[in-house]
Write an enzyme that holds these catalytic residues in place. Sequence first.
Site, PDB file in Angstrom:
ATOM      1  N   HIS A 137      54.104  38.077  37.922  1.00 42.05           N
ATOM      2  CA  HIS A 137      53.077  37.115  37.504  1.00 42.05           C
ATOM      3  C   HIS A 137      53.112  37.023  35.980  1.00 42.05           C
ATOM      4  O   HIS A 137      52.982  38.024  35.273  1.00 42.05           O
ATOM      5  CB  HIS A 137      51.716  37.632  37.995  1.00 42.05           C
ATOM      6  CG  HIS A 137      50.555  36.736  37.725  1.00 42.05           C
ATOM      7  ND1 HIS A 137      50.227  35.666  38.535  1.00 42.05           N
ATOM      8  CD2 HIS A 137      49.613  36.763  36.745  1.00 42.05           C
ATOM      9  CE1 HIS A 137      49.140  35.077  38.078  1.00 42.05           C
ATOM     10  NE2 HIS A 137      48.746  35.718  36.992  1.00 42.05           N
TER      11      HIS A 137
ATOM     12  N   MET B 273      47.297  29.043  31.932  1.00 43.06           N
ATOM     13  CA  MET B 273      45.926  28.917  31.412  1.00 43.06           C
ATOM     14  C   MET B 273      45.989  28.070  30.152  1.00 43.06           C
ATOM     15  O   MET B 273      45.890  28.582  29.020  1.00 43.06           O
ATOM     16  CB  MET B 273      45.346  30.316  31.164  1.00 43.06           C
ATOM     17  CG  MET B 273      45.005  31.029  32.472  1.00 43.06           C
ATOM     18  SD  MET B 273      44.815  32.798  32.289  1.00 43.06           S
ATOM     19  CE  MET B 273      46.517  33.301  32.486  1.00 43.06           C
TER      20      MET B 273
ATOM     21  N   MET C 250      40.440  32.901  41.083  1.00 45.45           N
ATOM     22  CA  MET C 250      40.271  33.877  40.000  1.00 45.45           C
ATOM     23  C   MET C 250      39.121  34.817  40.332  1.00 45.45           C
ATOM     24  O   MET C 250      38.050  34.364  40.748  1.00 45.45           O
ATOM     25  CB  MET C 250      39.983  33.168  38.673  1.00 45.45           C
ATOM     26  CG  MET C 250      41.163  32.411  38.064  1.00 45.45           C
ATOM     27  SD  MET C 250      42.625  33.416  37.773  1.00 45.45           S
ATOM     28  CE  MET C 250      42.021  34.632  36.585  1.00 45.45           C
TER      29      MET C 250
ATOM     30  N   GLY D  85      42.713  39.328  38.980  1.00 47.94           N
ATOM     31  CA  GLY D  85      41.700  39.868  38.076  1.00 47.94           C
ATOM     32  C   GLY D  85      40.969  41.056  38.676  1.00 47.94           C
ATOM     33  O   GLY D  85      40.283  40.921  39.684  1.00 47.94           O
TER      34      GLY D  85
ATOM     35  N   GLY E 133      47.409  43.616  37.046  1.00 45.77           N
ATOM     36  CA  GLY E 133      47.989  44.076  35.786  1.00 45.77           C
ATOM     37  C   GLY E 133      47.698  45.555  35.624  1.00 45.77           C
ATOM     38  O   GLY E 133      48.524  46.416  35.936  1.00 45.77           O
TER      39      GLY E 133
HETATM   40  C1  DX5 Z   1      43.703  37.175  33.321  1.00 49.09           C
HETATM   41  C2  DX5 Z   1      45.061  37.024  33.936  1.00 49.09           C
HETATM   42  C3  DX5 Z   1      45.433  38.106  34.844  1.00 49.09           C
HETATM   43  C4  DX5 Z   1      45.405  39.496  34.221  1.00 49.09           C
HETATM   44  C5  DX5 Z   1      44.926  40.418  35.286  1.00 49.09           C
HETATM   45  O1  DX5 Z   1      43.310  35.993  32.756  1.00 49.09           O
HETATM   46  O2  DX5 Z   1      45.126  35.824  34.679  1.00 49.09           O
HETATM   47  O3  DX5 Z   1      46.672  37.854  35.483  1.00 49.09           O
HETATM   48  O4  DX5 Z   1      46.633  39.951  33.741  1.00 49.09           O
HETATM   49  O5  DX5 Z   1      44.788  41.674  34.732  1.00 49.09           O
HETATM   50  P1  DX5 Z   1      44.034  42.837  35.498  1.00 49.09           P
HETATM   51  O6  DX5 Z   1      44.734  43.072  36.785  1.00 49.09           O
HETATM   52  O7  DX5 Z   1      44.149  43.980  34.540  1.00 49.09           O
HETATM   53  O8  DX5 Z   1      42.604  42.396  35.700  1.00 49.09           O
HETATM   54 ZN    ZN Z   2      46.947  35.562  35.859  1.00 47.16          ZN
END
Ligand code: DX5
Ligand code: ZN
Length: 230
Positions: free
Chosen positions: A34, A69, A139, A174, A195
């Site tokens: 991703h 984004m 999201m 998220g 992430g």
């Molecule tokens: C946030 C991103 C996510 C982010 C998620 O705006 O779209 O992809 O990397 O991170 P984690 O898993 O740490 O919430």
């Molecule tokens: Zn993302």
Amino acid sequence: MPVAKIAPSMLSCDFANLAMEAKRMTKNGADWLHLDVMDGHFVPNITLGAPIISAIRPHTEAYFDCHMMVSNPSQWVDDIAKAGGQMYTFHIEATEDPISLIQQIHAAGMQAGVAVKPNTPVEKVMGAVAEQCDMILIMTVEPGFGGQRFMAQCMPKVEALRIKYPNLDIEVDGGLSLDTIDASADAGANVIVAGTGIFKAEKPSEVIDTFKEKVNNAQARFAAAAAVSE
Ligand code: DX5
Ligand code: ZN
């Protein structure tokens, strides 16, 4: 039946070692990578764009799931396609004409995803958008930063989509971790972005395997329930 796809978010990786990090994730069982593209305008942060994606491309065969984004999603379609992006997920809040954008993405040879922010009603993507796109991203944090807390209040949107579209790829992004995977899998999400939850884990492979198992078990339950009610 939709199958689990686990997509580590490269936003949490060591940016000085992108190629190594991409390889580390596929070795640990990741299906997709991703890639969070932010323009500093749609969200208050700047990350990476087409040049970085194209630099990672030769180092991995992983499917590139690009989360755009950005305020003007139609502007970057060709660049991301040339860079090797495979899913181009734009935000429904960033366009007046999602159907034309989906067509533009398909014409560029990519799959089209549509992302929905926490305060945007899921009705915005029900109907023509859900029928023409390849994936919907619900999201589970406000987009812009990694490491935020999972918003369980977004799960009814996933449930509503899964009931209406049993075969659609539904992604959540998220705050996904071993603590929040059950809520997402049970609501019907099958594409899991994480992430912090994967990159900061002691054993990423265990997290990825657990995510897969929980999602595939939930999808099998839905399929069995649908077969009974037929
Ligand atoms: C946030 C991103 C996510 C982010 C998620 O705006 O779209 O992809 O990397 O991170 P984690 O898993 O740490 O919430
Ligand atoms: Zn993302």
